[in-house]
Design a protein around this motif. Sequence first.
Motif, PDB file in Angstrom:
ATOM      1  N   VAL A  80     -47.901  -3.967 -28.991  1.00 25.22           N
ATOM      2  CA  VAL A  80     -47.209  -4.266 -27.509  1.00 25.22           C
ATOM      3  C   VAL A  80     -48.197  -4.618 -26.367  1.00 25.22           C
ATOM      4  O   VAL A  80     -49.559  -3.982 -26.299  1.00 25.22           O
ATOM      5  N   GLY A  81     -47.919  -5.384 -25.605  1.00 24.48           N
ATOM      6  CA  GLY A  81     -48.591  -5.575 -24.472  1.00 24.48           C
ATOM      7  C   GLY A  81     -49.522  -7.012 -24.653  1.00 24.48           C
ATOM      8  O   GLY A  81     -49.371  -7.541 -25.505  1.00 24.48           O
ATOM      9  N   ARG A  82     -50.655  -6.846 -23.733  1.00 25.68           N
ATOM     10  CA  ARG A  82     -51.538  -7.908 -23.824  1.00 25.68           C
ATOM     11  C   ARG A  82     -52.773  -7.461 -24.594  1.00 25.68           C
ATOM     12  O   ARG A  82     -53.354  -6.260 -24.213  1.00 25.68           O
ATOM     13  N   TYR A  83     -53.305  -8.303 -25.647  1.00 22.32           N
ATOM     14  CA  TYR A  83     -54.586  -7.951 -26.133  1.00 22.32           C
ATOM     15  C   TYR A  83     -55.313  -9.341 -26.126  1.00 22.32           C
ATOM     16  O   TYR A  83     -54.752 -10.381 -25.736  1.00 22.32           O
ATOM     17  N   PHE A  84     -56.609  -9.216 -27.062  1.00 18.39           N
ATOM     18  CA  PHE A  84     -57.515 -10.380 -26.889  1.00 18.39           C
ATOM     19  C   PHE A  84     -58.265 -10.455 -28.192  1.00 18.39           C
ATOM     20  O   PHE A  84     -58.313  -9.610 -29.039  1.00 18.39           O
ATOM     21  N   TYR A  85     -58.814 -11.698 -28.225  1.00 14.26           N
ATOM     22  CA  TYR A  85     -59.830 -11.887 -29.339  1.00 14.26           C
ATOM     23  C   TYR A  85     -61.148 -12.446 -28.772  1.00 14.26           C
ATOM     24  O   TYR A  85     -61.144 -13.561 -27.760  1.00 14.26           O
ATOM     25  N   ARG A  86     -62.109 -11.928 -29.033  1.00 10.39           N
ATOM     26  CA  ARG A  86     -63.512 -12.165 -28.763  1.00 10.39           C
ATOM     27  C   ARG A  86     -64.167 -12.541 -29.787  1.00 10.39           C
ATOM     28  O   ARG A  86     -64.433 -11.778 -30.847  1.00 10.39           O
ATOM     29  N   PHE A 197     -40.907  -1.614 -11.574  1.00  9.17           N
ATOM     30  CA  PHE A 197     -42.217  -1.597 -11.828  1.00  9.17           C
ATOM     31  C   PHE A 197     -42.911  -1.574 -10.560  1.00  9.17           C
ATOM     32  O   PHE A 197     -42.762  -2.194  -9.353  1.00  9.17           O
ATOM     33  N   SER A 198     -43.945  -0.767 -10.714  1.00 13.43           N
ATOM     34  CA  SER A 198     -44.679  -0.376  -9.499  1.00 13.43           C
ATOM     35  C   SER A 198     -45.803  -1.551  -9.108  1.00 13.43           C
ATOM     36  O   SER A 198     -45.897  -1.833  -7.642  1.00 13.43           O
ATOM     37  N   ASN A 199     -46.134  -2.367 -10.018  1.00  8.93           N
ATOM     38  CA  ASN A 199     -46.784  -3.619  -9.663  1.00  8.93           C
ATOM     39  C   ASN A 199     -45.999  -4.871 -10.229  1.00  8.93           C
ATOM     40  O   ASN A 199     -46.982  -6.083 -10.397  1.00  8.93           O
ATOM     41  N   GLY A 200     -44.778  -5.028 -10.058  1.00 13.16           N
ATOM     42  CA  GLY A 200     -44.121  -5.881 -10.404  1.00 13.16           C
ATOM     43  C   GLY A 200     -44.329  -7.126 -11.610  1.00 13.16           C
ATOM     44  O   GLY A 200     -44.219  -6.498 -12.778  1.00 13.16           O
ATOM     45  N   LYS A 201     -44.726  -8.232 -11.463  1.00 15.41           N
ATOM     46  CA  LYS A 201     -44.701  -9.278 -12.415  1.00 15.41           C
ATOM     47  C   LYS A 201     -45.698  -8.735 -13.396  1.00 15.41           C
ATOM     48  O   LYS A 201     -45.757  -9.316 -14.619  1.00 15.41           O
ATOM     49  N   GLN A 202     -46.867  -8.336 -12.903  1.00  5.91           N
ATOM     50  CA  GLN A 202     -47.824  -7.753 -13.971  1.00  5.91           C
ATOM     51  C   GLN A 202     -47.391  -6.827 -15.153  1.00  5.91           C
ATOM     52  O   GLN A 202     -47.636  -7.025 -16.248  1.00  5.91           O
ATOM     53  N   SER A 203     -46.577  -5.819 -14.775  1.00  3.78           N
ATOM     54  CA  SER A 203     -45.954  -5.120 -15.756  1.00  3.78           C
ATOM     55  C   SER A 203     -44.984  -5.707 -16.538  1.00  3.78           C
ATOM     56  O   SER A 203     -44.911  -5.510 -17.836  1.00  3.78           O
ATOM     57  N   ALA A 204     -44.129  -6.609 -15.886  1.00  2.00           N
ATOM     58  CA  ALA A 204     -42.930  -7.404 -16.349  1.00  2.00           C
ATOM     59  C   ALA A 204     -43.670  -8.360 -17.589  1.00  2.00           C
ATOM     60  O   ALA A 204     -42.909  -8.687 -18.531  1.00  2.00           O
ATOM     61  N   GLU A 205     -44.911  -8.602 -17.615  1.00  2.82           N
ATOM     62  CA  GLU A 205     -45.301  -9.237 -18.713  1.00  2.82           C
ATOM     63  C   GLU A 205     -45.336  -8.600 -19.864  1.00  2.82           C
ATOM     64  O   GLU A 205     -45.569  -9.089 -21.146  1.00  2.82           O
TER      65      GLU A 205
END
Length: 212
Positions: A80-86, A197-205
């Motif tokens: 869930v959410g945003r993750y990354f590959y390095r 959401f307290s920080n709007g679009k950032q959490s909506a992603e």
Amino acid sequence: MNWEPIPSPNHEIRDMRKTIKDSEIHLSWFWSNEIDFVYIYKGHADHVKPLSELSESDLKFYTREEYKANQGYKGRVDGVGRYFYRILPCQKRDGMLVVFNQENDKNVLYITGTKAKIYFSINTQKRFLKSKKVVKMSIRTEIPLDKELLVYVKKRGGVPISIEDGTKFPFIRDFDSGRNEQPEIEIDKDEHIRIFFSNGKQSAEIYELIPE
């Protein structure tokens, strides 16, 4: 692990690309002839470890032969959410594996996983012959959430349409997975409440806020 500064731009991993189909992700990147192997570091975007704190248990060893056979690297879009590959470039030297600490983010690619669903309900009950009404709010979530993620907004004369459309209030406790009943509050009869959401679009992603 044997970390060294990256010797030159010729040793860098760069030009990262992704293709996502269904729940599978295919990654590709420029692999320099100076590089023998790579380590793949996958993590949640909110919990990135500094390179100096990484251990082999955090990383996946990947060879040039595997890269050629798969025409890149194949993984799954999970979590869930945003993750990354390095992708960390490595070189074999005197029988030892040296890992170069490339830190310019050309070797990083971010992925948005599935959204966590947050369900909410707002029930009001008028009090006989009184100018106040009682509001009961309930939050139901699939995963634990920080109380700072959500706020409720109170407005006189109509339902708030945004976080700025009224008076903003915080929640007092973190949300456990499952249903979280909130303490009752009293508001005037012509006032209305909505949750945002307290920080709007950032959490909506990352999250999806759904009325029940």
